[in-house]
Design a protein around this motif. Structure first.
Motif, PDB file in Angstrom:
ATOM      1  N   VAL A 189       0.849  -1.098   0.024  1.00  0.00           N
ATOM      2  CA  VAL A 189      -0.056   0.184  -0.002  1.00  0.00           C
ATOM      3  C   VAL A 189       0.983   1.189   0.180  1.00  0.00           C
ATOM      4  CG1 VAL A 189      -1.665   1.060   1.265  1.00  0.00           C
ATOM      5  CG2 VAL A 189      -1.941  -1.180   1.039  1.00  0.00           C
ATOM      6  N   GLY A 190       1.897   1.315   0.927  1.00  0.00           N
ATOM      7  CA  GLY A 190       2.905   2.356   0.941  1.00  0.00           C
ATOM      8  C   GLY A 190       3.553   2.847  -0.410  1.00  0.00           C
ATOM      9  N   MET A 191       4.048   1.586  -1.069  1.00  0.00           N
ATOM     10  CA  MET A 191       4.584   1.790  -2.598  1.00  0.00           C
ATOM     11  C   MET A 191       3.590   2.594  -3.497  1.00  0.00           C
ATOM     12  SD  MET A 191       6.509  -1.658  -2.553  1.00  0.00           S
ATOM     13  CE  MET A 191       7.162  -1.805  -4.113  1.00  0.00           C
ATOM     14  N   TYR A 192       2.400   1.963  -3.504  1.00  0.00           N
ATOM     15  CA  TYR A 192       1.313   2.333  -4.426  1.00  0.00           C
ATOM     16  C   TYR A 192       0.874   3.803  -4.234  1.00  0.00           C
ATOM     17  CZ  TYR A 192      -2.141   2.847  -7.943  1.00  0.00           C
ATOM     18  OH  TYR A 192      -2.845   3.065  -9.001  1.00  0.00           O
ATOM     19  N   VAL A 193       0.736   4.044  -3.030  1.00  0.00           N
ATOM     20  CA  VAL A 193       0.179   5.479  -2.723  1.00  0.00           C
ATOM     21  C   VAL A 193       1.395   6.544  -3.002  1.00  0.00           C
ATOM     22  CG1 VAL A 193      -1.589   4.966  -1.143  1.00  0.00           C
ATOM     23  CG2 VAL A 193       0.611   5.258  -0.252  1.00  0.00           C
ATOM     24  N   ALA A 194       2.635   6.011  -2.779  1.00  0.00           N
ATOM     25  CA  ALA A 194       3.802   7.075  -3.109  1.00  0.00           C
ATOM     26  C   ALA A 194       3.692   7.239  -4.628  1.00  0.00           C
ATOM     27  CB  ALA A 194       5.053   6.425  -2.826  1.00  0.00           C
ATOM     28  N   TYR A 195       3.564   6.271  -5.540  1.00  0.00           N
ATOM     29  CA  TYR A 195       3.442   6.445  -7.005  1.00  0.00           C
ATOM     30  C   TYR A 195       2.317   7.072  -7.196  1.00  0.00           C
ATOM     31  CZ  TYR A 195       1.449   4.949 -11.519  1.00  0.00           C
ATOM     32  OH  TYR A 195       0.499   4.885 -12.854  1.00  0.00           O
ATOM     33  N   TRP A 196       1.146   6.961  -6.818  1.00  0.00           N
ATOM     34  CA  TRP A 196      -0.059   7.762  -7.081  1.00  0.00           C
ATOM     35  C   TRP A 196       0.043   9.110  -6.780  1.00  0.00           C
ATOM     36  CZ3 TRP A 196      -3.300   9.828  -3.133  1.00  0.00           C
ATOM     37  CH2 TRP A 196      -4.322  10.516  -3.835  1.00  0.00           C
ATOM     38  N   LEU A 197       0.596   9.528  -5.458  1.00  0.00           N
ATOM     39  CA  LEU A 197       0.791  10.803  -5.019  1.00  0.00           C
ATOM     40  C   LEU A 197       1.563  11.528  -5.882  1.00  0.00           C
ATOM     41  CD1 LEU A 197       0.033  12.941  -2.740  1.00  0.00           C
ATOM     42  CD2 LEU A 197       2.221  12.163  -1.659  1.00  0.00           C
ATOM     43  N   ASN A 198       2.836  10.853  -6.135  1.00  0.00           N
ATOM     44  CA  ASN A 198       3.819  11.712  -6.911  1.00  0.00           C
ATOM     45  C   ASN A 198       3.885  11.832  -8.397  1.00  0.00           C
ATOM     46  OD1 ASN A 198       4.890  12.398  -4.277  1.00  0.00           O
ATOM     47  ND2 ASN A 198       5.767  10.445  -4.163  1.00  0.00           N
ATOM     48  N   SER A 199       3.219  10.689  -8.894  1.00  0.00           N
ATOM     49  CA  SER A 199       2.858  10.528 -10.406  1.00  0.00           C
ATOM     50  C   SER A 199       1.575  11.055 -11.037  1.00  0.00           C
ATOM     51  CB  SER A 199       3.273   9.121 -10.828  1.00  0.00           C
ATOM     52  OG  SER A 199       3.436   8.907 -12.162  1.00  0.00           O
TER      53      SER A 199
END
Length: 243
Positions: free
Chosen positions: A52-62
């Motif tokens: 979840v942490g990896m995906y929300v980082a991708y979603w937030l920053n990309s």
């Protein structure tokens, strides 16, 4: 020579700061757009192993960074850093369930967050010395964290990375709207008389006469006031909370 700075998605899903230079504004904008486009074409971490942490980082920053206002993006980032990552960040995205989300949100509203995240272990205060501060999140904050998670999972659903958005099936307690009792005209006049001589007297009077929000008032520049007309172009926001 002109320059510009932005953030792009790195290969590990984190956000990376990049700077470009050019001879004209259009040249700089084109170079920056190319950097962002290259970043977005890079595939995110394989979903089979994504947390979840990896995906929300991708979603937030990309993804979210291109459609959110700067202060909203900062609030999302703070919610993720302070609440989502400590609570759900290590959970495999593909195995996240509605029960996981419900348990997490219930914990935010009923458990002291200093104790849960051991925030006082370095300072050796509060919870670590047996004097729990009982710092729980308000229903409004819990609802906000829930909304951030739902938005991230909704994007994963649109990209066919998930079969369903499990956060959508979880209901949070709707926060009660705060009711404000405005000053009456006599009370406003009395307030201004008491504030006479204060260095912010003009700001107080302007606020009472226009009803502008605090951020809008503090974001005013001298050139925004012209001939009895105020033009609102910006709002000053407090910095995102630190971890």
């Amino acid at each position: 020579m002109l320059g510009a700075v932005s953030y792009v998605l790195a290969a590990d899903g984190s956000r990376k700061r990049v700077r470009v230079y050019g001879t004209t504004r259009k040249n700089v904008a084109d170079k920056l757009a190319e950097k962002i486009s290259d970043s977005n074409r890079s595939p995110p971490v394989a979903m089979a192993d994504s947390t979840v942490g990896m995906y929300v980082a991708y979603w937030l920053n990309s993804v979210a960074i291109h459609r959110l206002r700067e202060n909203t993006h900062a609030r999302y980032a703070a919610s993720i850093r302070l609440h989502l990552n400590p609570g759900l960040g290590a959970k495999k995205l593909a195995r996240l369930t509605a029960r996981d989300v419900r348990t997490f949100l219930d914990g935010l509203g009923t458990t002291c967050q200093c104790c849960a995240q051991e925030r006082d272990s370095v300072r050796r205060s509060c919870c670590t010395i047996g004097q729990c501060c009982a710092k729980r999140l308000s229903p409004l904050t819990v609802t906000y964290v829930h909304a951030v998670l739902k938005s991230a999972l909704e994007h994963a659903l649109r990209e066919d990375e998930l079969p369903r958005n499990v956060a959508r099936n979880v209901k949070t307690t709707a926060p009660r709207p705060r009711r404000f009792q405005p000053l009456t005209a006599p009370e406003a006049r009395q307030f201004l008389r008491k504030a006479n001589g204060d260095r912010l007297h003009a700001l107080h009077e302007f606020a009472l006469r226009t009803g502008l929000r605090k951020g809008e008032l503090l974001g005013l520049h001298r050139e925004d006031l012209d001939g009895g007309t105020a033009s609102i172009h910006r709002s000053l926001q407090p910095p995102a909370p630190a971890a």
